[in-house]
Design a protein around this motif. Structure first.
Motif, short mmCIF file in Angstrom:
data_model
loop_
_atom_site.label_atom_id
_atom_site.label_comp_id
_atom_site.label_asym_id
_atom_site.label_seq_id
_atom_site.Cartn_x
_atom_site.Cartn_y
_atom_site.Cartn_z
N PRO A 193 -7.75 1.98 11.46
CA PRO A 193 -8.39 2.31 10.18
C PRO A 193 -7.66 3.39 9.39
CG PRO A 193 -9.74 3.01 12.05
CD PRO A 193 -8.68 2.13 12.59
N GLU A 194 -7.03 4.35 10.12
CA GLU A 194 -6.33 5.40 9.39
C GLU A 194 -5.11 4.85 8.66
OE1 GLU A 194 -5.21 5.99 13.86
OE2 GLU A 194 -6.85 5.15 12.64
N ALA A 195 -4.45 3.85 9.25
CA ALA A 195 -3.30 3.22 8.59
C ALA A 195 -3.76 2.39 7.39
CB ALA A 195 -2.53 2.36 9.59
N GLU A 200 -4.31 1.88 1.48
CA GLU A 200 -5.16 1.78 0.29
C GLU A 200 -4.90 2.93 -0.66
OE1 GLU A 200 -8.95 -0.48 2.43
OE2 GLU A 200 -8.89 1.71 2.27
N ALA A 201 -4.73 4.13 -0.11
CA ALA A 201 -4.49 5.31 -0.95
C ALA A 201 -3.13 5.24 -1.63
CB ALA A 201 -4.58 6.57 -0.09
N ASP A 205 -1.34 4.93 -6.60
CA ASP A 205 -0.38 5.62 -7.46
C ASP A 205 1.04 5.05 -7.43
OD1 ASP A 205 -2.28 7.57 -8.32
OD2 ASP A 205 -2.05 8.62 -6.41
N LEU A 206 1.24 3.95 -6.72
CA LEU A 206 2.59 3.41 -6.65
C LEU A 206 3.06 2.90 -8.01
CD1 LEU A 206 2.60 1.41 -3.29
CD2 LEU A 206 3.94 3.44 -3.83
N PRO A 207 4.30 3.22 -8.40
CA PRO A 207 4.83 2.70 -9.68
C PRO A 207 5.16 1.22 -9.57
CG PRO A 207 6.55 3.85 -8.49
CD PRO A 207 5.29 4.03 -7.68
N ASP A 208 5.31 0.58 -10.69
CA ASP A 208 5.72 -0.82 -10.68
C ASP A 208 7.18 -0.92 -10.22
OD1 ASP A 208 3.26 -1.63 -11.64
OD2 ASP A 208 3.90 -1.59 -13.74
N LEU A 293 8.43 1.77 -0.10
CA LEU A 293 8.88 1.45 1.25
C LEU A 293 7.83 1.80 2.31
CD1 LEU A 293 11.13 0.28 2.99
CD2 LEU A 293 12.11 2.58 3.14
N GLU A 294 7.24 2.99 2.21
CA GLU A 294 6.22 3.38 3.21
C GLU A 294 5.04 2.41 3.19
OE1 GLU A 294 3.02 6.89 4.37
OE2 GLU A 294 4.41 7.23 2.70
#
Length: 319
Positions: A193-195, A200-201, A205-208, A293-294
């Motif tokens: 669940p932590e992963a 989800e978090a 905020d990830l850019p396109d 990547l992450e």
């Protein structure tokens, strides 16, 4: 792992003799060898001298042979719905070889085709004949070899980006953010669940991604990378080539690089970092790719967790 001589299964726990008959219609290895001898002579103009091993993987077979043209690897498939993709990927392989990418270039038929469909005893078989490349499968504990594999993947992406791509290979296209959110909503079992929460978090905020999806290998891992010392001798098995973002292919490779046949274990952090450093020594990731990547490694890592027992500790590798 060394593949045994004779007839065997690559990863399934089933009788190879039964699989050879049920899937391809051959009554045994001698029967398959006799058919192969005739086919190689009539279609490729190659004389077969002997069969060393025949390995079955799902609806595909890989055969190591001795021939008048030297040691060869013959691949055939009975998955008719994949024939167009297989033909397109064989043409891509020929083009990559011409660009200097370390691959096993298909040996053309007498009619100058990279792949041919032939009648087998139980239906059509799509076939390719390749030179056998000497080397050993990538040892992911050899970080110098992993670094070289990362460099090779970057160069492979550059070469594949120059290919227009057959319509049969136009897969895996779409907004990765939407695809991941759909997967999280419908398929995530919350094993870690932590992963899942971290993924989800990150998506918020990830850019396109700014790069255009292109052809990528889509199965870059130890079982498909031959090395000599700490250099890459050949990248194998382009049957899964698809259209995607390059960073997604790098992330997938980062997760699955350690896997080889039935030895299916997660890749260590040190190995992932070495692969990335090698990749970026040839092609630096853009700012958006670095951010993605992450998230993509987390996503592929979560998808890799098996149902039921998890003896290789895929879930633990994400904690």
């Amino acid at each position: 792992m060394t593949l045994p001589a004779g007839l065997s299964m690559l990863w399934e726990q089933t009788s190879p003799d039964a699989a050879l008959l049920e899937r391809f219609g051959f009554t045994g290895l001698p029967d398959a060898s006799e058919w192969l001898s005739v086919t190689l002579r009539e279609v490729w103009g190659i004389d077969l001298h002997g069969v060393g091993r025949l390995v079955i993987s799902d609806r595909n077979a890989i055969v190591w042979v001795r021939s008048g043209s030297g040691p060869l690897v013959v691949k055939w498939s009975c998955a008719t719905e994949q024939f167009d993709r297989l033909a397109a990927s064989a043409e891509i392989l020929s083009s990559l070889a011409a660009r200097g990418v370390p691959v096993a270039e298909p040996i053309l038929t007498t009619e100058r085709r990279a792949r041919a469909v032939q009648d087998g005893p139980r239906g059509p078989l799509s076939m390719a004949v390749l030179p056998e490349v000497s080397g050993v499968w990538l040892d992911t504990a050899d970080l110098d070899a992993v670094h070289a594999a990362g460099q090779c993947l970057a160069r492979l992406h550059d070469a594949l980006g120059r290919e227009s791509g057959d319509s049969a290979l136009q897969m895996d296209v779409g907004d990765p953010r939407a695809r991941i959110r759909t997967w999280l909503a419908r398929h995530d079992r919350r094993e870690v669940p932590e992963a899942s929460s971290r993924l989800e978090a990150l998506l918020v905020d990830l850019p396109d991604l700014e790069d255009t999806p292109q052809l990528v290998h889509n199965d870059f891992r130890a079982a498909n990378i031959l090395t000599r010392g700490s250099t890459v001798a050949a990248v194998l098995d382009f049957d899964e080539v698809a259209t995607s973002h390059r960073v997604n292919d790098l992330a997938r490779a980062s997760v699955y690089l350690r896997t080889r046949f039935t030895d299916w274990r997660p890749t260590s952090v040190a190995t992932r970092e070495s692969l990335r450093r090698g990749y970026e020594s040839v092609r630096a990731l853009g700012e958006a790719e670095r951010a993605w990547l992450e998230a993509l490694i987390l996503w592929h890592g979560l998808m890799a967790i098996p149902f039921g027992s998890d003896p290789s500790e895929w879930a633990a590798s994400l904690r």
